[in-house]
Design a protein around this motif. Structure first.
Motif, PDB file in Angstrom:
ATOM      1  N   PHE A  40      42.682  67.165  51.130  1.00  0.00           N
ATOM      2  CA  PHE A  40      43.723  67.926  51.805  1.00  0.00           C
ATOM      3  C   PHE A  40      44.032  69.210  51.049  1.00  0.00           C
ATOM      4  CE2 PHE A  40      44.106  63.831  53.674  1.00  0.00           C
ATOM      5  CZ  PHE A  40      44.555  64.071  54.962  1.00  0.00           C
ATOM      6  N   VAL A  41      44.011  70.322  51.777  1.00  0.00           N
ATOM      7  CA  VAL A  41      44.314  71.637  51.205  1.00  0.00           C
ATOM      8  C   VAL A  41      45.220  72.384  52.178  1.00  0.00           C
ATOM      9  CG1 VAL A  41      42.129  71.782  49.934  1.00  0.00           C
ATOM     10  CG2 VAL A  41      42.285  72.744  52.240  1.00  0.00           C
ATOM     11  N   PRO A  42      45.992  73.338  51.682  1.00  0.00           N
ATOM     12  CA  PRO A  42      46.740  74.189  52.604  1.00  0.00           C
ATOM     13  C   PRO A  42      45.763  74.883  53.563  1.00  0.00           C
ATOM     14  CG  PRO A  42      47.545  74.494  50.374  1.00  0.00           C
ATOM     15  CD  PRO A  42      46.301  73.652  50.281  1.00  0.00           C
ATOM     16  N   ARG A  43      46.138  74.962  54.835  1.00  0.00           N
ATOM     17  CA  ARG A  43      45.229  75.491  55.861  1.00  0.00           C
ATOM     18  C   ARG A  43      44.701  76.877  55.516  1.00  0.00           C
ATOM     19  NH1 ARG A  43      41.911  77.396  58.316  1.00  0.00           N
ATOM     20  NH2 ARG A  43      41.398  77.232  60.510  1.00  0.00           N
ATOM     21  N   GLY A  44      45.473  77.693  54.825  1.00  0.00           N
ATOM     22  CA  GLY A  44      45.039  79.022  54.447  1.00  0.00           C
ATOM     23  C   GLY A  44      43.895  79.049  53.457  1.00  0.00           C
ATOM     24  N   GLN A  45      43.599  77.922  52.815  1.00  0.00           N
ATOM     25  CA  GLN A  45      42.499  77.842  51.858  1.00  0.00           C
ATOM     26  C   GLN A  45      41.175  77.490  52.523  1.00  0.00           C
ATOM     27  OE1 GLN A  45      45.390  76.068  48.443  1.00  0.00           O
ATOM     28  NE2 GLN A  45      43.248  75.535  48.258  1.00  0.00           N
ATOM     29  N   MET A  46      41.197  77.195  53.828  1.00  0.00           N
ATOM     30  CA  MET A  46      39.975  76.896  54.566  1.00  0.00           C
ATOM     31  C   MET A  46      39.712  78.017  55.551  1.00  0.00           C
ATOM     32  SD  MET A  46      39.029  74.109  57.422  1.00  0.00           S
ATOM     33  CE  MET A  46      39.017  75.328  58.711  1.00  0.00           C
TER      34      MET A  46
END
Length: 115
Positions: A40-46
């Motif tokens: 899980f990562v903040p959406r802005g990192q993908m």
């Protein structure tokens, strides 16, 4: 670090920035069937590197998570949701990332049947 990943046929390609310190194995009805290991990562990192034209989306139960899959090969490289604080998140299937030694990634079990 930037990781690159894709579905089997390459119609969905993505990159994720972050430190892969661990993953989650969920036992909900969909995750246990597909065998994903989720980071899980903040959406802005993908970042999606390909058009979203070939991306299918599946939701079920409470429809909180958008499970994305390739309409051609069926592989599911990522999902999207919002965390309890309202922050957009991406759940990356680390099995779809290039160059990741899965045996070196700590995996925690998550009881997804209760949500």
């Amino acid at each position: 670090m930037i990781y690159k990943g894709n579905c089997h046929c390459g119609k969905i390609a993505l990159e994720v920035e972050g430190e892969l310190g661990g993953a989650m194995a969920c036992n909900c009805s969909i995750c246990c069937r597909r065998g994903s290991l989720l980071w899980f990562v903040p959406r802005g990192q993908m970042r999606l590197l390909t058009s979203d034209e070939g991306v299918g989306t599946y939701t079920f139960h409470k429809h909180l998570i958008k499970h994305h899959f390739c309409r051609t090969c069926g592989i599911h490289p990522y999902a999207e949701a919002v965390d309890p604080k309202g922050k957009p998140m991406a759940a990356i299937n680390i099995r779809c990332l290039e160059g990741v030694d899965l045996t070196s990634v700590p995996v925690k079990n998550f009881d997804g049947r209760s949500i």
